[in-house]
Design an enzyme around this catalytic site. Structure first.
Site, PDB file in Angstrom:
ATOM      1  N   GLU A  83       0.803  -1.237   0.000  1.00 35.22           N
ATOM      2  CA  GLU A  83       0.000   0.000   0.000  1.00 35.22           C
ATOM      3  C   GLU A  83       0.829   1.277   0.000  1.00 35.22           C
ATOM      4  O   GLU A  83       0.633   2.151   0.843  1.00 35.22           O
ATOM      5  CB  GLU A  83      -0.977  -0.025   1.186  1.00 35.22           C
ATOM      6  CG  GLU A  83      -1.900  -1.226   1.130  1.00 35.22           C
ATOM      7  CD  GLU A  83      -2.875  -1.323   2.298  1.00 35.22           C
ATOM      8  OE1 GLU A  83      -2.975  -0.370   3.084  1.00 35.22           O
ATOM      9  OE2 GLU A  83      -3.538  -2.368   2.413  1.00 35.22           O
ATOM     10  N   ASN A 123       2.005  -5.211  -3.113  1.00 30.13           N
ATOM     11  CA  ASN A 123       0.605  -5.506  -2.799  1.00 30.13           C
ATOM     12  C   ASN A 123      -0.173  -4.220  -2.526  1.00 30.13           C
ATOM     13  O   ASN A 123       0.315  -3.359  -1.796  1.00 30.13           O
ATOM     14  CB  ASN A 123       0.591  -6.403  -1.540  1.00 30.13           C
ATOM     15  CG  ASN A 123      -0.769  -6.975  -1.210  1.00 30.13           C
ATOM     16  OD1 ASN A 123      -1.430  -7.527  -2.087  1.00 30.13           O
ATOM     17  ND2 ASN A 123      -1.182  -6.870   0.049  1.00 30.13           N
ATOM     18  N   HIS A 160     -10.609  -6.079  -2.103  1.00 26.77           N
ATOM     19  CA  HIS A 160     -11.671  -5.853  -1.107  1.00 26.77           C
ATOM     20  C   HIS A 160     -12.812  -5.200  -1.879  1.00 26.77           C
ATOM     21  O   HIS A 160     -12.746  -4.027  -2.232  1.00 26.77           O
ATOM     22  CB  HIS A 160     -11.171  -4.934   0.007  1.00 26.77           C
ATOM     23  CG  HIS A 160     -10.058  -5.538   0.807  1.00 26.77           C
ATOM     24  ND1 HIS A 160     -10.247  -6.647   1.599  1.00 26.77           N
ATOM     25  CD2 HIS A 160      -8.755  -5.211   0.926  1.00 26.77           C
ATOM     26  CE1 HIS A 160      -9.101  -6.967   2.192  1.00 26.77           C
ATOM     27  NE2 HIS A 160      -8.171  -6.116   1.798  1.00 26.77           N
ATOM     28  N   GLU A 217      -6.240 -10.598  -0.923  1.00 23.92           N
ATOM     29  CA  GLU A 217      -7.031 -10.333   0.292  1.00 23.92           C
ATOM     30  C   GLU A 217      -8.520 -10.300  -0.041  1.00 23.92           C
ATOM     31  O   GLU A 217      -9.268  -9.463   0.464  1.00 23.92           O
ATOM     32  CB  GLU A 217      -6.608  -8.992   0.918  1.00 23.92           C
ATOM     33  CG  GLU A 217      -5.134  -8.935   1.267  1.00 23.92           C
ATOM     34  CD  GLU A 217      -4.702  -7.640   1.952  1.00 23.92           C
ATOM     35  OE1 GLU A 217      -5.593  -6.871   2.408  1.00 23.92           O
ATOM     36  OE2 GLU A 217      -3.495  -7.400   2.043  1.00 23.92           O
ATOM     37  N   ASP A 240     -12.289 -10.279  -0.353  1.00 28.11           N
ATOM     38  CA  ASP A 240     -13.555 -10.355   0.384  1.00 28.11           C
ATOM     39  C   ASP A 240     -14.556  -9.492  -0.376  1.00 28.11           C
ATOM     40  O   ASP A 240     -14.190  -8.485  -0.971  1.00 28.11           O
ATOM     41  CB  ASP A 240     -13.435  -9.982   1.874  1.00 28.11           C
ATOM     42  CG  ASP A 240     -12.707  -8.670   2.153  1.00 28.11           C
ATOM     43  OD1 ASP A 240     -12.623  -7.810   1.252  1.00 28.11           O
ATOM     44  OD2 ASP A 240     -12.234  -8.499   3.288  1.00 28.11           O
TER      45      ASP A 240
HETATM   46  O1  9MR Z   1      -7.253  -7.706   8.757  1.00 29.71           O
HETATM   47  C1  9MR Z   1      -6.304  -6.877   9.355  1.00 29.71           C
HETATM   48  C2  9MR Z   1      -6.848  -6.311  10.653  1.00 29.71           C
HETATM   49  O2  9MR Z   1      -6.981  -7.336  11.609  1.00 29.71           O
HETATM   50  C3  9MR Z   1      -5.939  -5.212  11.167  1.00 29.71           C
HETATM   51  O3  9MR Z   1      -6.547  -4.594  12.294  1.00 29.71           O
HETATM   52  C4  9MR Z   1      -5.680  -4.210  10.090  1.00 29.71           C
HETATM   53  C5  9MR Z   1      -4.755  -3.120  10.584  1.00 29.71           C
HETATM   54  O4  9MR Z   1      -4.683  -2.057   9.715  1.00 29.71           O
HETATM   55  O5  9MR Z   1      -5.103  -4.843   8.967  1.00 29.71           O
HETATM   56  C6  9MR Z   1      -5.976  -5.757   8.396  1.00 29.71           C
HETATM   57  O6  9MR Z   1      -5.426  -6.307   7.224  1.00 29.71           O
HETATM   58  C7  9MR Z   1      -5.142  -5.395   6.194  1.00 29.71           C
HETATM   59  C8  9MR Z   1      -3.949  -5.918   5.444  1.00 29.71           C
HETATM   60  O7  9MR Z   1      -2.882  -6.142   6.321  1.00 29.71           O
HETATM   61  C9  9MR Z   1      -3.521  -4.974   4.342  1.00 29.71           C
HETATM   62  N1  9MR Z   1      -4.629  -4.655   3.471  1.00 29.71           N
HETATM   63  C10 9MR Z   1      -5.842  -4.237   4.111  1.00 29.71           C
HETATM   64  C11 9MR Z   1      -6.270  -5.246   5.170  1.00 29.71           C
HETATM   65  C12 9MR Z   1      -7.585  -4.854   5.780  1.00 29.71           C
HETATM   66  O8  9MR Z   1      -7.483  -3.657   6.482  1.00 29.71           O
END
Ligand code: 9MR
Length: 459
Positions: free
Chosen positions: A162, A204, A240, A267, A269
């Site tokens: 990101e 990513n 997402h 990722e 969903d």
């Molecule tokens: O699913 C993850 C969540 O448990 C955390 O709190 C969050 C923190 O920012 O990160 C989430 O996973 C993220 C991933 O690492 C990167 N892309 C976005 C995902 C959803 O926020």
């Protein structure tokens, strides 16, 4: 990140019915050829994987673990391999939760995607407070240490997560990582390659599901990296989604693949009433792109999702298969055995483009060459030891460091000294090198090692 800043406002833009625009055959595999009954097995029929994000804290939940073990053959640690988890204090590493996930995966025959070496979110507090050369040094050390800890065990690393801005700029997102200099991403990829040459190295991001300004900015970066020999092997499209994938989802995957990298859906969903259709469409899009090597969903049950209340996953809160599960399984089973795939074995590391010193004379049966990845205030050196006409049973390499340079960490060799005329010897597993063959070791340091040479002798 905030939900509102993500792709959930995209529904209006993505109203086209994807299945028709993808042009993918909807013919289902006949039951005569034995359709697979789990996501992992069904994906494996075309050489792909089907994975999920896993939280270490849920590995004691038997419903969760049963589904994980049965359905998935790739695992991503949802949070446990991130910077705040693995290096809570500077230089102090904690791999306990990450290792738990890795060990569960490996002992159940699953592979692991590493997530994520550098991300502007979930930086530990100490790193959040840093800037400039000191932060760059800490970033590279983090990449090197974590990738070295997991060396040889990770299928693919999200090296950088990101880093691009949302909206129309197509440029980088501001962060303290970005403020260390625009070359931070390539420096991270080089350090990761040096530390774990067997892992595929991915970039990513999210909101990159269709062809838009953000995904095009990333596309241009990947094209530039490939042109300049920066080691990058794959691009993760997080996906997402709400209701639909964009109508150009498959075309977007394909344009990245055409640059010579793998693409992975990392990722996935999907919320909304069209969920089952959209999941099938995303699956078919991956199957239609030869270099789309696998799909990972971001959690197992709806109650495991970070998108609380949106029920965007394949299993309900009780662990029952949803319609979306059935549509993904059917789409995977419809892939014909002739679907082209790329090998899932790690790619050969690309040749470093950083200056390589000339091979030194061969004083005792071996030669050594150095490849340097430098940044302002630090470096990673990768040293290649090559046996001469007779096999080596042990080797010793000297690397005279310039004044001001010092070794801070190393892998695959033992050292005597950290400054000046540092010498290195093989460790137990890399002393035997057949005639004409090579082995590598590496080290990271502070200061400048510009012009570093290495001299090898058999021992
Ligand atoms: O699913 C993850 C969540 O448990 C955390 O709190 C969050 C923190 O920012 O990160 C989430 O996973 C993220 C991933 O690492 C990167 N892309 C976005 C995902 C959803 O926020």
């Amino acid at each position: 990140m905030k939900l509102t800043s993500r792709s959930f406002s995209r529904a209006a833009l993505a109203s086209a019915f994807l299945a028709t625009t993808l042009g993918v055959s909807l013919v289902l595999a006949s039951s005569a050829d034995g359709a697979a009954s789990t996501l992992g097995a069904a994906a494996a029929q075309s050489g792909r994987y089907f994975g999920t994000a896993v939280a270490a804290g849920k590995l004691g939940d038997s419903t969760y673990v049963n589904i994980l073990n049965r359905e998935f053959n790739m695992v991503t640690a949802e949070n446990e391999m991130k910077w705040d988890a693995t290096e809570p204090n500077p230089g102090q590493f904690n791999y306990s939760s990450g290792d738990r996930i890795l060990n569960h995966a490996v002992s159940n025959g699953k592979r692991v995607r590493g997530h994520a070496l550098l991300w502007y979110q979930q930086e530990p507090g100490w790193a959040q407070r840093m800037e400039g050369a000191g932060l760059r040094q800490a970033m590279m050390n983090h990449v090197t240490q974590v990738a070295t800890h997991y060396r040889g065990k990770i299928y693919a690393w999200d090296v950088v997560n990101e880093a691009f801005a949302d909206g129309n700029s197509g440029g980088r997102r501001d962060s303290n990582l970005q403020r260390t200099g625009n070359d931070w991403i390539e420096a991270a990829f080089r350090a990761a390659r040096a530390a774990d040459p067997g892992a595929k190295l991915c970039y990513n991001d999210y909101n990159t599901d269709g062809i838009n300004a953000k995904s095009t900015g990333i596309y241009n970066m990947v094209r530039d990296f490939k042109a300049r020999g920066v080691p990058i092997d794959c691009v993760g499209i997080q996906s997402h989604l709400t209701n639909n994938a964009p109508s150009d989802y498959q075309a977007n995957l394909q344009r990245f693949a055409d640059l010579g990298v793998d693409v992975q859906i990392t990722e996935l969903d999907i919320s909304g009433a069209n969920q089952a259709n959209a999941y099938a469409a995303v699956t078919r899009a991956c199957l239609a792109v030869a270099r789309c090597t696998g799909i990972t969903v971001w959690g197992i049950r709806d109650t495991d999702s970070w998108r609380t209340g949106q029920n965007p996953l394949l299993f309900d809160g009780s662990g029952n298969k949803k319609a979306a599960y059935n549509s993904v399984l059917a789409a995977l089973n419809a892939a014909t055995p002739t679907t082209p795939t790329t090998p899932t074995t790690p790619t050969t590391p690309t040749t470093p483009t950083t200056p390589t010193t000339p091979t030194t004379p061969n004083p005792g049966g071996c030669t050594a060459s150095v490849s340097l990845n430098s940044w302002n205030g630090g470096f990673v050196a990768t040293v290649k030891v090559t046996a001469g006409g007779t096999p080596l049973t042990g080797w010793r390499v000297t690397t005279p460091l310039p004044g001001g340079a010092a070794v801070t960490s190393s892998w695959s060799a033992g050292n005597s000294g950290t400054t000046g005329n540092v010498s290195w010897s093989n460790v137990s597993y890399n002393g035997n090198v057949p005639a004409g063959q090579s082995t590598e070791f590496g080290f990271q340091g502070t200061g400048s090692a510009e012009g570093l040479t290495a001299t090898c002798s058999a021992s």
